[in-house]
Scaffold this motif. Structure first.
Motif, PDB file in Angstrom:
ATOM      1  N   SER A  33       0.840  -1.206   0.000  1.00 47.32           N
ATOM      2  CA  SER A  33       0.000   0.000   0.000  1.00 47.32           C
ATOM      3  C   SER A  33       0.873   1.253   0.000  1.00 47.32           C
ATOM      4  O   SER A  33       0.497   2.274  -0.569  1.00 47.32           O
ATOM      5  CB  SER A  33      -1.009  -0.001   1.152  1.00 47.32           C
ATOM      6  OG  SER A  33      -0.362  -0.088   2.384  1.00 47.32           O
ATOM      7  N   ASP A  34       2.053   1.187   0.598  1.00 43.87           N
ATOM      8  CA  ASP A  34       2.982   2.329   0.493  1.00 43.87           C
ATOM      9  C   ASP A  34       3.493   2.447  -0.947  1.00 43.87           C
ATOM     10  O   ASP A  34       3.625   3.545  -1.486  1.00 43.87           O
ATOM     11  CB  ASP A  34       4.168   2.169   1.448  1.00 43.87           C
ATOM     12  CG  ASP A  34       3.896   2.792   2.809  1.00 43.87           C
ATOM     13  OD1 ASP A  34       2.702   2.968   3.144  1.00 43.87           O
ATOM     14  OD2 ASP A  34       4.854   3.114   3.535  1.00 43.87           O
ATOM     15  N   LEU A  35       3.795   1.314  -1.548  1.00 40.25           N
ATOM     16  CA  LEU A  35       4.219   1.342  -2.956  1.00 40.25           C
ATOM     17  C   LEU A  35       3.133   2.000  -3.820  1.00 40.25           C
ATOM     18  O   LEU A  35       3.410   2.864  -4.649  1.00 40.25           O
ATOM     19  CB  LEU A  35       4.483  -0.084  -3.446  1.00 40.25           C
ATOM     20  CG  LEU A  35       5.088  -0.236  -4.844  1.00 40.25           C
ATOM     21  CD1 LEU A  35       5.866  -1.548  -4.937  1.00 40.25           C
ATOM     22  CD2 LEU A  35       4.044  -0.218  -5.948  1.00 40.25           C
ATOM     23  N   ALA A  36       1.883   1.601  -3.558  1.00 42.47           N
ATOM     24  CA  ALA A  36       0.768   2.155  -4.345  1.00 42.47           C
ATOM     25  C   ALA A  36       0.674   3.666  -4.151  1.00 42.47           C
ATOM     26  O   ALA A  36       0.399   4.407  -5.099  1.00 42.47           O
ATOM     27  CB  ALA A  36      -0.538   1.466  -3.957  1.00 42.47           C
ATOM     28  N   ALA A  37       0.930   4.134  -2.927  1.00 45.74           N
ATOM     29  CA  ALA A  37       0.888   5.585  -2.668  1.00 45.74           C
ATOM     30  C   ALA A  37       1.924   6.304  -3.536  1.00 45.74           C
ATOM     31  O   ALA A  37       1.674   7.393  -4.059  1.00 45.74           O
ATOM     32  CB  ALA A  37       1.143   5.861  -1.191  1.00 45.74           C
ATOM     33  N   GLY A  38       3.069   5.664  -3.711  1.00 46.80           N
ATOM     34  CA  GLY A  38       4.129   6.248  -4.525  1.00 46.80           C
ATOM     35  C   GLY A  38       3.731   6.428  -5.986  1.00 46.80           C
ATOM     36  O   GLY A  38       4.283   7.259  -6.692  1.00 46.80           O
TER      37      GLY A  38
END
Ligand code: NAI
Length: 332
Positions: free
Chosen positions: A231-236
């Motif tokens: 989900s952090d990757l997706a935020a990026g």
């Protein structure tokens, strides 16, 4: 209708970005009464723990919370404030919509996906011990009950939000019992939703597929650790942690929060971007069905982003928190 919402301003930039959010919501006429409650360093100073029982009781009473980032003092034996909040209130869904925003330069256009993360089990159960000196065991907890209830929540949410494709991403080939059970629950519950397209995808494949083309994904269902990372990757993909909202949702209790941390490097300087907390507050309005106010604020935010004249430093602009906030209020 007035909503009473527990407000945990949090640490570092927390008070700056939550104050900005409250200002925008007041200007939009959102019918919210805030009940302030301590957390993080404030919780430690006043009650000796980062997530005091008083704060949990406030959220239990109001059923709604908005939270700034919290600091968990390291090396002092405190359990993470965020993990405590999720586990004590049984907020088993980590909900994060990730959408391309106007005016924010990113390598991808047209991203519009939701990550759903099982919030209560997996390695975050916090069960570790040293078997012999130099060898530790950390338990990955996986129950059918937890897997089925998040699968149920996911499919029900998709039914009424109109999202029609879900990928359940695990590492079942390597962790067949824990990840296999999660996958089985997904398939069992999913059988009741023939109009939703269901796919299984190894979580490592998901990582490279997201890097290649995130626009082909709609909803991602993940266990706790994979969900935290992906989900952090997706935020990026859409501009970073400063712009992405989040929510921790259980049965009839929900706490909305920015996904970024306390940003100690810029705390107190008045330059933090309040968008992530503001967008989380908009998720709260959506959650209680206040769609009209939510859409009005969202339109104002998009206008400010599109114009690009009042953006904070993390978005490539020169405005401070107050300047960005005032610009949104002017649009309202
Ligand atoms: P961080 O998210 O606080 O900061 C990473 C970078 O992003 C920094 O350069 C920071 O200035 C920038 N940044 C973050 N939010 C921003 C915003 N709204 N506007 C402009 N720039 C922003 O992550 P970091 O440094 O790893 O963690 C700092 C502290 O926050 C730690 O104590 C950590 O435990 C805590 N934390 C709390 C979370 C929560 O309460 N949900 C989540 C993540 C970290």
């Amino acid at each position: 209708m007035q909503y009473r919402v527990t407000l945990i301003k949090g640490d570092g930039i927390g008070p700056e970005v939550t104050d900005a959010t409250c200002r925008v919501l007041a200007a939009a006429g959102a019918p919210i009464d805030w009940e302030e409650a301590p957390g993080g360093a404030d919780g430690v100073a006043r009650f000796g723990v980062p997530m005091p029982a008083e704060t949990l009781a406030s959220v239990r009473r109001n059923r709604l919370g908005l939270k700034g980032p919290l600091e968990t003092p390291k090396g002092k034996g405190f359990r993470s404030a965020n993990v405590t909040l999720r586990q004590e209130l049984d907020l088993y869904v980590g909900y994060r919509p990730v959408k391309t925003l106007p005016g924010i330069r990113t390598p991808y256009k047209g991203v519009d996906l939701v990550t759903l993360r099982e919030n209560t089990e997996d390695l975050y159960a916090g069960i570790e011990h040293e078997v012999t000196p130099g060898t530790v065991l950390t338990l990955k907890v996986s129950t059918r009950r937890a897997a089925e209830r998040i699968a149920n929540w996911s499919f029900e949410n998709m039914r009424y939000t109109g999202r029609r494709r879900i990928h359940c991403c695990t590492k079942a080939a390597v962790v067949p019992l824990a990840d296999g059970a999660f996958q089985d629950a997904f398939e069992k519950v999913g059988a009741g939703y023939p109009y939703i397209q269901k796919d299984l995808l190894p979580v490592d494949n998901l990582a490279f597929e997201l890097a290649l083309d995130p626009t082909r994904f709609d909803v991602l269902l993940l266990q706790n650790l994979y969900g935290d990372i992906l989900s952090d990757l997706a935020a990026g993909l859409v501009g970073g942690l400063g712009v992405v909202p989040g929510a921790n949702i259980g049965d009839r209790i929900a706490v909305f929060e920015a996904v970024h941390g306390t940003a100690p490097d810029i705390a107190g300087k008045g330059i933090a971007n309040p968008l992530a907390v503001l967008s989380s507050a908009l998720l709260l309005l959506e959650y209680v069905g206040e769609h009209r106010i939510k859409e009005r604020v969202e339109r104002a935010v998009w206008d400010v982003l599109e114009e690009g004249r009042h953006l904070t430093g993390d978005l490539g602009g020169t405005a401070n928190t107050a300047g960005f906030t005032d610009a949104i209020i002017d649009k309202l």
